[in-house]
Design an enzyme around this catalytic site. Structure first.
Site, PDB file in Angstrom:
ATOM      1  N   ASP A  56       0.920  -1.116  -0.008  1.00 50.41           N
ATOM      2  CA  ASP A  56       0.051   0.137  -0.141  1.00 50.41           C
ATOM      3  C   ASP A  56       0.875   1.338  -0.119  1.00 50.41           C
ATOM      4  O   ASP A  56       2.061   1.331   0.576  1.00 50.41           O
ATOM      5  CB  ASP A  56      -0.835  -0.055   1.160  1.00 50.41           C
ATOM      6  CG  ASP A  56      -1.850  -1.326   1.287  1.00 50.41           C
ATOM      7  OD1 ASP A  56      -2.178  -1.613   0.159  1.00 50.41           O
ATOM      8  OD2 ASP A  56      -1.887  -1.748   2.314  1.00 50.41           O
ATOM      9  N   HIS A 244       3.947   0.166 -19.302  1.00 46.73           N
ATOM     10  CA  HIS A 244       3.393  -0.270 -18.072  1.00 46.73           C
ATOM     11  C   HIS A 244       4.375  -0.054 -17.012  1.00 46.73           C
ATOM     12  O   HIS A 244       3.769  -0.280 -15.767  1.00 46.73           O
ATOM     13  CB  HIS A 244       2.725  -1.379 -18.249  1.00 46.73           C
ATOM     14  CG  HIS A 244       1.564  -1.754 -17.131  1.00 46.73           C
ATOM     15  ND1 HIS A 244       1.597  -2.896 -16.284  1.00 46.73           N
ATOM     16  CD2 HIS A 244       0.477  -1.071 -16.764  1.00 46.73           C
ATOM     17  CE1 HIS A 244       0.508  -2.768 -15.206  1.00 46.73           C
ATOM     18  NE2 HIS A 244      -0.094  -1.899 -15.748  1.00 46.73           N
ATOM     19  N   LYS A 246       6.848   1.238 -13.844  1.00 46.87           N
ATOM     20  CA  LYS A 246       6.377   2.467 -12.845  1.00 46.87           C
ATOM     21  C   LYS A 246       7.614   2.388 -12.068  1.00 46.87           C
ATOM     22  O   LYS A 246       7.715   1.457 -11.305  1.00 46.87           O
ATOM     23  CB  LYS A 246       5.220   2.058 -12.190  1.00 46.87           C
ATOM     24  CG  LYS A 246       3.947   1.318 -13.079  1.00 46.87           C
ATOM     25  CD  LYS A 246       2.900   0.684 -12.125  1.00 46.87           C
ATOM     26  CE  LYS A 246       2.084  -0.217 -13.215  1.00 46.87           C
ATOM     27  NZ  LYS A 246       1.402   0.602 -14.048  1.00 46.87           N
ATOM     28  N   ASP A 251      19.149  10.630  -7.535  1.00 50.32           N
ATOM     29  CA  ASP A 251      20.578  10.829  -6.615  1.00 50.32           C
ATOM     30  C   ASP A 251      20.178  10.894  -5.052  1.00 50.32           C
ATOM     31  O   ASP A 251      18.988  11.596  -4.799  1.00 50.32           O
ATOM     32  CB  ASP A 251      21.324  11.828  -7.164  1.00 50.32           C
ATOM     33  CG  ASP A 251      20.901  13.185  -6.824  1.00 50.32           C
ATOM     34  OD1 ASP A 251      21.435  13.904  -6.183  1.00 50.32           O
ATOM     35  OD2 ASP A 251      20.236  13.608  -7.494  1.00 50.32           O
ATOM     36  N   HIS A 283      -8.066   0.503   4.143  1.00 50.33           N
ATOM     37  CA  HIS A 283      -8.804   0.526   2.966  1.00 50.33           C
ATOM     38  C   HIS A 283     -10.068   1.081   3.130  1.00 50.33           C
ATOM     39  O   HIS A 283     -11.323   0.441   3.132  1.00 50.33           O
ATOM     40  CB  HIS A 283      -8.867  -0.982   2.374  1.00 50.33           C
ATOM     41  CG  HIS A 283      -7.627  -1.328   2.010  1.00 50.33           C
ATOM     42  ND1 HIS A 283      -6.935  -0.838   1.164  1.00 50.33           N
ATOM     43  CD2 HIS A 283      -6.903  -2.669   2.392  1.00 50.33           C
ATOM     44  CE1 HIS A 283      -5.613  -1.680   0.774  1.00 50.33           C
ATOM     45  NE2 HIS A 283      -5.571  -2.715   1.784  1.00 50.33           N
ATOM     46  N   HIS A 314      -5.126  -2.052  -3.302  1.00 51.95           N
ATOM     47  CA  HIS A 314      -3.965  -2.676  -2.446  1.00 51.95           C
ATOM     48  C   HIS A 314      -2.910  -2.823  -3.720  1.00 51.95           C
ATOM     49  O   HIS A 314      -3.095  -3.331  -4.854  1.00 51.95           O
ATOM     50  CB  HIS A 314      -4.473  -3.763  -2.157  1.00 51.95           C
ATOM     51  CG  HIS A 314      -3.180  -4.954  -1.508  1.00 51.95           C
ATOM     52  ND1 HIS A 314      -2.594  -4.288  -0.310  1.00 51.95           N
ATOM     53  CD2 HIS A 314      -2.682  -5.833  -1.972  1.00 51.95           C
ATOM     54  CE1 HIS A 314      -1.500  -5.304  -0.169  1.00 51.95           C
ATOM     55  NE2 HIS A 314      -1.591  -6.274  -0.959  1.00 51.95           N
ATOM     56  N   GLN A 411      -2.737  -8.387 -10.155  1.00 52.21           N
ATOM     57  CA  GLN A 411      -3.997  -7.893 -10.895  1.00 52.21           C
ATOM     58  C   GLN A 411      -5.054  -8.921 -11.741  1.00 52.21           C
ATOM     59  O   GLN A 411      -6.196  -8.713 -11.985  1.00 52.21           O
ATOM     60  CB  GLN A 411      -3.763  -6.648 -11.574  1.00 52.21           C
ATOM     61  CG  GLN A 411      -4.888  -5.758 -11.912  1.00 52.21           C
ATOM     62  CD  GLN A 411      -4.325  -4.760 -12.813  1.00 52.21           C
ATOM     63  OE1 GLN A 411      -3.029  -4.524 -13.065  1.00 52.21           O
ATOM     64  NE2 GLN A 411      -5.315  -3.986 -13.263  1.00 52.21           N
ATOM     65  N   HIS A 548      -4.028  -4.614  -7.026  1.00 58.05           N
ATOM     66  CA  HIS A 548      -3.178  -4.227  -8.193  1.00 58.05           C
ATOM     67  C   HIS A 548      -1.903  -4.607  -8.192  1.00 58.05           C
ATOM     68  O   HIS A 548      -1.011  -4.287  -9.094  1.00 58.05           O
ATOM     69  CB  HIS A 548      -3.270  -2.458  -8.326  1.00 58.05           C
ATOM     70  CG  HIS A 548      -2.768  -1.990  -9.570  1.00 58.05           C
ATOM     71  ND1 HIS A 548      -1.574  -1.663  -9.705  1.00 58.05           N
ATOM     72  CD2 HIS A 548      -3.222  -2.092 -10.688  1.00 58.05           C
ATOM     73  CE1 HIS A 548      -1.242  -1.272 -10.826  1.00 58.05           C
ATOM     74  NE2 HIS A 548      -2.430  -1.261 -11.636  1.00 58.05           N
ATOM     75  N   LYS A 550       1.769  -6.960  -8.098  1.00 53.45           N
ATOM     76  CA  LYS A 550       2.229  -7.902  -9.004  1.00 53.45           C
ATOM     77  C   LYS A 550       3.578  -8.368  -8.506  1.00 53.45           C
ATOM     78  O   LYS A 550       4.783  -8.129  -8.697  1.00 53.45           O
ATOM     79  CB  LYS A 550       2.666  -6.932 -10.521  1.00 53.45           C
ATOM     80  CG  LYS A 550       1.695  -6.484 -11.237  1.00 53.45           C
ATOM     81  CD  LYS A 550       1.443  -5.076 -10.613  1.00 53.45           C
ATOM     82  CE  LYS A 550       0.558  -4.060 -11.529  1.00 53.45           C
ATOM     83  NZ  LYS A 550      -0.878  -4.776 -11.766  1.00 53.45           N
ATOM     84  N   ASP A 555       8.766 -19.725  -1.041  1.00 45.54           N
ATOM     85  CA  ASP A 555       9.520 -20.280   0.132  1.00 45.54           C
ATOM     86  C   ASP A 555      10.114 -19.319   1.040  1.00 45.54           C
ATOM     87  O   ASP A 555      10.999 -19.466   1.765  1.00 45.54           O
ATOM     88  CB  ASP A 555      10.694 -21.248  -0.513  1.00 45.54           C
ATOM     89  CG  ASP A 555      10.181 -22.351  -1.293  1.00 45.54           C
ATOM     90  OD1 ASP A 555       9.079 -22.700  -0.983  1.00 45.54           O
ATOM     91  OD2 ASP A 555      11.172 -23.140  -1.879  1.00 45.54           O
ATOM     92  N   GLU A 611      -2.277  -7.779   7.366  1.00 48.26           N
ATOM     93  CA  GLU A 611      -3.188  -6.979   6.884  1.00 48.26           C
ATOM     94  C   GLU A 611      -4.591  -7.495   6.168  1.00 48.26           C
ATOM     95  O   GLU A 611      -5.591  -7.022   6.455  1.00 48.26           O
ATOM     96  CB  GLU A 611      -2.611  -6.042   5.634  1.00 48.26           C
ATOM     97  CG  GLU A 611      -3.642  -5.032   4.776  1.00 48.26           C
ATOM     98  CD  GLU A 611      -2.883  -4.582   3.787  1.00 48.26           C
ATOM     99  OE1 GLU A 611      -3.218  -4.033   2.832  1.00 48.26           O
ATOM    100  OE2 GLU A 611      -1.498  -4.383   3.575  1.00 48.26           O
TER     101      GLU A 611
END
Length: 699
Positions: A56, A244, A246, A251, A283, A314, A411, A548, A550, A555, A611
């Site tokens: 989040d 896509h 992001k 520095d 949320h 999320h 997602q 959302h 990824k 393990d 959460e």
């Protein structure tokens, strides 16, 4: 078989040949993730890095432990120090987890880094919103309350090189006459603010460029001809696929306070710097509309933003330090040079008081080994040859190494279409070949045959973003159902084959989603609302939490996170452009006995589960165990009952089992025909094939 690398050429038909290379090593070599980097892709494994993980965009600052019930359990009460009206009588149920620190705050850390930059700030996003306020728990007039665009303009005026690369949504047009005649032409279909952001920075010292995703979707073999690149620039790909990625690179002060030179740090993951992303572990739906989310309410349905509910968000993000950041920077430079033809504005690190890559290291016991992966091709990046689909290769690599469990938040979850029941590519006209789902189920089946415990947990949104009854969303849900059915059928067949008929496929594979209910003490009067769906949502006080993320954890040893979804768009390499990081700590690898490590990856997973479930249980330390699977079933079933029931209630536990019914024979049906509150519009859980939307768009 003799250890080492064995190569041989084979005939491939029509005069072609293919070289097969197989490397044999002792099995013990593969026990440690740091010893087996992913060999495909442009970038190598970097040592002496540091990773800070975020779930989040924000975690509140004022925090204390309070009793949860008479059993002695505790929960984390959160009350913003500067905005006392923000959470009236609200609790953020984050369970106290032994020996695990509190979550970090993504946008607060990113804000500090942007403000502290002295030489350069590089930003890449699917969407960047100039009016974004990164801090919400500060009083009016506090410098941290300034919009992102104003902060960046100020840094540029100070002499900092500020370069922004955003996706150009070709459906958005900044033309006053057209904007008056045709609705939503300025915002575009995706609402990325690209035209608004370009206009905001126009004439300033900030260099902001919007670029289309020119593609090479016709060349799966890895080479891109000049002709196909030219066609790709003008036909199809630039309107269907997106940029896509992001991330932010800038520095920062050196770790050693006595060192006058500076280092390079980065932030990368699933969070775009845009509206709707600011959220916390609680949320909220309604209670933050007057303050934190005033003017920043994301809701894909035609709801009045002053009434709500907002769509909770999320996501997973990370801060990167050390040599791996230079690879993220290289990716920026390759894209900027190819797509803007303005290489002259890029900074030259050698001419700046910046530590060299050999000096810019995080040399500590808890250091990380990090590798950058991408989905990209030469049409949009310089100095690469062929299609880079190393994100998919990384997923396959780490899935095959998994010994105990895999935890995924994503997602989307669709792929391995050649293995779908009844699938015929020509008749279906579907190319969704990514191997992630089939690799997951193959690993499960292998463990069943070896009589070893193994568990896979997959968290996905209740439905894709947008009206759930829309053709695009229903198509994606249909592809998802095809994928899930294929997996459960194979697990059931393996159990029958091994004579383990008392076991259930859900002992090994489970899907969850997240939801929220907020019986607020007071919400704006919904009387007179034109949206029937909004009126229903105001009465039931519920909404899905949009996942959302990824991310994949293997393990408790390896985490892969970034911008890539589990679908063909993200995994193919020649569709959407993506970045992801594969990370592991050298000091926290599985033991010789297979014991799970308890490092930062484990801590992060436990915080996420805390959460999502508002619970900590000792069985969470052994997620591969049947006891842990059953505990998650118990929590997920209780979450679904709370969400879907008629009684208004709070939902400390957001986790819900996905509304599938899975039988012992592996067949999958819908628990309910339509999603809650979507019965009137006919939004079906299992989705439906669509002829009105191109399959290449929804896969």
């Amino acid at each position: 078989m003799q250890q080492g690398c064995h190569r041989k050429w084979f005939e491939a038909g029509k005069g072609g040949q293919v070289e097969l290379s197989i490397e044999f090593r002792d099995a013990s070599y593969a026990k440690r993730a740091i010893e087996v980097p992913v060999r495909s892709g442009h970038f190598s494994l970097r040592e002496n890095c540091n990773i800070r993980l975020y779930g989040d965009a924000h975690v509140d600052a004022a925090r204390c432990w309070v009793p949860l019930d008479d059993s002695g359990a505790t929960a984390l009460y959160t009350s913003p120090a500067h905005v006392p009206l923000c959470y009236p009588s609200s609790l953020e149920w984050l369970p106290k987890i032994p020996n695990v620190g509190s979550p970090h705050t993504a946008w607060a850390d990113l804000y500090d880094s942007i403000v502290e930059a002295q030489h350069f700030i590089y930003i890449v996003g699917w969407s960047v919103w100039a009016h974004l306020k990164m801090a919400r728990d500060v009083p009016d007039g506090d410098p941290r309350a300034r919009p992102l665009g104003e902060i960046l303009k100020s840094k540029a005026e100070q002499g900092v090189t500020v370069l922004i690369l955003i996706w150009d949504d070709t459906t958005s047009i900044d033309a006053p006459v057209l904007n008056v005649i045709f609705a939503n032409t300025k915002e575009g279909l995706m609402g990325t603010h690209d035209e608004e952001t370009l206009r905001f920075f126009k004439g300033s010292k900030v260099c902001c460029q919007a670029v289309q995703r020119y593609g090479a979707i016709w060349h799966r073999e890895g080479s891109v001809s000049a002709a196909s690149a030219l066609v790709g620039r003008f036909v199809g790909a630039n309107t269907v696929f997106t940029h896509h990625q992001k991330f932010v690179v800038c520095d920062a002060p050196a770790l050693n306070p006595a060192e006058p030179r500076r280092r390079v740090i980065g932030f990368l993951g699933g969070l775009d710097l845009t509206d709707g992303r600011f959220d916390t572990p609680s949320h909220p739906l309604f209670r933050t509309l007057p303050n934190w989310h005033n003017g920043d309410v994301y809701q894909p349905l035609p709801f009045d933003p002053k009434v709500g509910p907002r769509e909770p968000w999320h996501d997973i993000h990370g801060r990167v330090e050390g040599p791996a950041v230079r690879d993220i920077m290289t990716n920026f430079e390759q894209r900027w040079s190819k797509e803007t033809h303005k290489s002259n504005v890029l900074v030259n690190l050698r001419a700046l008081p910046i530590l060299t890559i050999e000096e810019d290291v995080y040399d500590a016991e808890d250091a990380w080994c990090v590798q950058l992966f991408r989905s990209i091709d030469p049409c949009v990046a310089s100095d690469i040859s062929g299609i880079d689909s190393s994100i998919q290769e990384a997923y396959i690599h780490y899935i095959r190494r998994a010994e105990h469990f895999i935890y995924i938040e994503n997602q989307y979850f669709l792929g391995s279409s050649p293995y779908w029941e009844g699938f015929h590519e020509k008749n279906w006209n579907v190319e969704c070949r990514n191997l992630v789902p089939i690799e997951l189920v193959t690993q499960i089946v292998d463990k069943i045959r070896k009589n070893q415990r193994f568990a896979v947990y997959v968290f996905i949104p209740m439905h894709p973003d947008g009206p759930p009854e829309s053709a695009a969303v229903q198509a994606i849900l249909f592809w998802q159902a095809c994928t899930v059915r294929m997996m459960y059928a194979r697990i059931s067949a393996a159990l029958v084959e091994c004579g383990r008929t008392k076991e259930h496929p859900c002992d090994y594979l489970n899907f969850f989603c997240l939801g929220q209910r907020e019986p607020a003490e007071k919400i704006p009067d919904p009387a007179g609302l034109s949206s029937r769906q909004q009126l229903i949502a105001c009465n039931t006080r519920r909404h899905m939490i949009y996942i959302h993320s990824k991310m994949m954890i293997v393990d408790d040893e390896v985490i892969v996170f970034g911008s890539a979804n589990i679908n063909e768009r993200s995994m193919a390499g020649n569709r959407d452009t993506e970045t992801a990081l594969g990370c592991t700590q050298r000091a926290f690898q599985k033991g010789a006995d297979g014991a799970l490590p308890r490092g930062a990856v484990s801590d992060f997973r436990l915080n996420l589960w805390g959460e999502h479930t508002a619970t900590y249980d000792e069985v969470f330390l052994q997620p591969q165990s049947l006891e842990c699977v059953q505990k998650m079933h118990e929590l997920g079933d209780a979450g679904w009952r709370a969400y879907s029931g008629a009684e208004l209630c709070t939902m400390p536990c957001h986790a819900m089992r996905y509304p599938y019914n899975v039988a012992k024979d592996g067949s999958v049906t819908a628990r309910v025909e339509c999603f809650p509150d979507c019965e009137e519009v006919g939004a079906k859980v299992m989705g439906a094939r669509q002829s009105s939307v191109p399959n290449i768009l929804t896969t």
